[in-house]
Design a protein around this motif. Structure first.
Motif, PDB file in Angstrom:
ATOM      1  N   UNK A  11      39.902  13.051  35.007  1.00  0.00           N
ATOM      2  CA  UNK A  11      40.910  13.799  35.766  1.00  0.00           C
ATOM      3  C   UNK A  11      41.983  14.382  34.842  1.00  0.00           C
ATOM      4  N   UNK A  12      42.444  13.585  33.902  1.00  0.00           N
ATOM      5  CA  UNK A  12      43.494  14.031  32.983  1.00  0.00           C
ATOM      6  C   UNK A  12      42.997  15.195  32.125  1.00  0.00           C
ATOM      7  N   UNK A  13      41.774  15.101  31.611  1.00  0.00           N
ATOM      8  CA  UNK A  13      41.215  16.184  30.798  1.00  0.00           C
ATOM      9  C   UNK A  13      41.040  17.456  31.623  1.00  0.00           C
ATOM     10  N   UNK A  14      40.566  17.324  32.852  1.00  0.00           N
ATOM     11  CA  UNK A  14      40.371  18.495  33.719  1.00  0.00           C
ATOM     12  C   UNK A  14      41.711  19.160  34.036  1.00  0.00           C
ATOM     13  N   UNK A  15      42.724  18.348  34.407  1.00  0.00           N
ATOM     14  CA  UNK A  15      44.039  18.912  34.710  1.00  0.00           C
ATOM     15  C   UNK A  15      44.662  19.560  33.484  1.00  0.00           C
ATOM     16  N   UNK A  16      44.530  18.933  32.334  1.00  0.00           N
ATOM     17  CA  UNK A  16      45.080  19.476  31.098  1.00  0.00           C
ATOM     18  C   UNK A  16      44.427  20.822  30.763  1.00  0.00           C
ATOM     19  N   UNK A  17      43.112  20.887  30.879  1.00  0.00           N
ATOM     20  CA  UNK A  17      42.401  22.134  30.602  1.00  0.00           C
ATOM     21  C   UNK A  17      42.821  23.220  31.591  1.00  0.00           C
TER      22      UNK A  17
END
Length: 152
Positions: A11-17
């Motif tokens: 989730x964190x990687x997706x939101x960051x991207x």
């Protein structure tokens, strides 16, 4: 990371991207559309003019689909372009319900005067990326933009 959200790594990687993509797109877009004001044209109006210039006359729905605008929004954009004499609505002679949007001579002149500078500015914006990086970005964006990308 661009997000302060405390979730799973995925989730964190997706939101960051997503945040980085959105910020980059908005940043580049805001720099590009600043010059449209000189011609008293909005980003959506430019999109319509450019699409008609390169693809020829289209129905209103197809135009909206091409520039990612809702039916109501594209109607307003076309209304404003028509008021300025840049486009015409033309009814089909066989089926009067079918209307295509055409560039007028003035609309053609305007987009032909604007487009070369637009291409130059886009090229300058993307010059921070190598040709390979631009191709990779294009492929990633195409993949991300597909409606059914989860089924690939």
């Amino acid at each position: 990371m661009g997000t302060k959200f405390k979730g799973s790594k995925k989730e964190i990687h997706a939101l960051d991207a997503f945040i980085k993509l959105k910020r980059a797109a908005e940043s580049v877009s805001s720099r590009l559309i600043a010059d449209f004001a000189k011609s008293n044209v909005t980003e959506s109006q430019f999109g319509v003019l450019e699409t008609l210039h390169h693809l020829g006359p289209l129905c209103q729905k197809s135009l909206g689909d091409k520039i990612l605008k809702s039916t109501g929004n594209i109607t307003l954009v076309i209304d404003n372009l028509e008021k300025r004499g840049l486009v015409d609505r033309v009814r089909d002679t066989q089926d009067r319900r079918y209307i295509t949007i055409h560039l007028t001579i003035e609309g053609k002149k305007l987009i032909e005067s604007m487009f070369p500078d637009h291409v130059k500015r886009v090229t300058e914006e993307f010059s921070v990326l190598s040709i390979d990086e631009q191709e990779t970005l294009g492929n990633i964006c195409r993949k991300l933009g597909k409606k059914d990308h989860h089924n690939e």
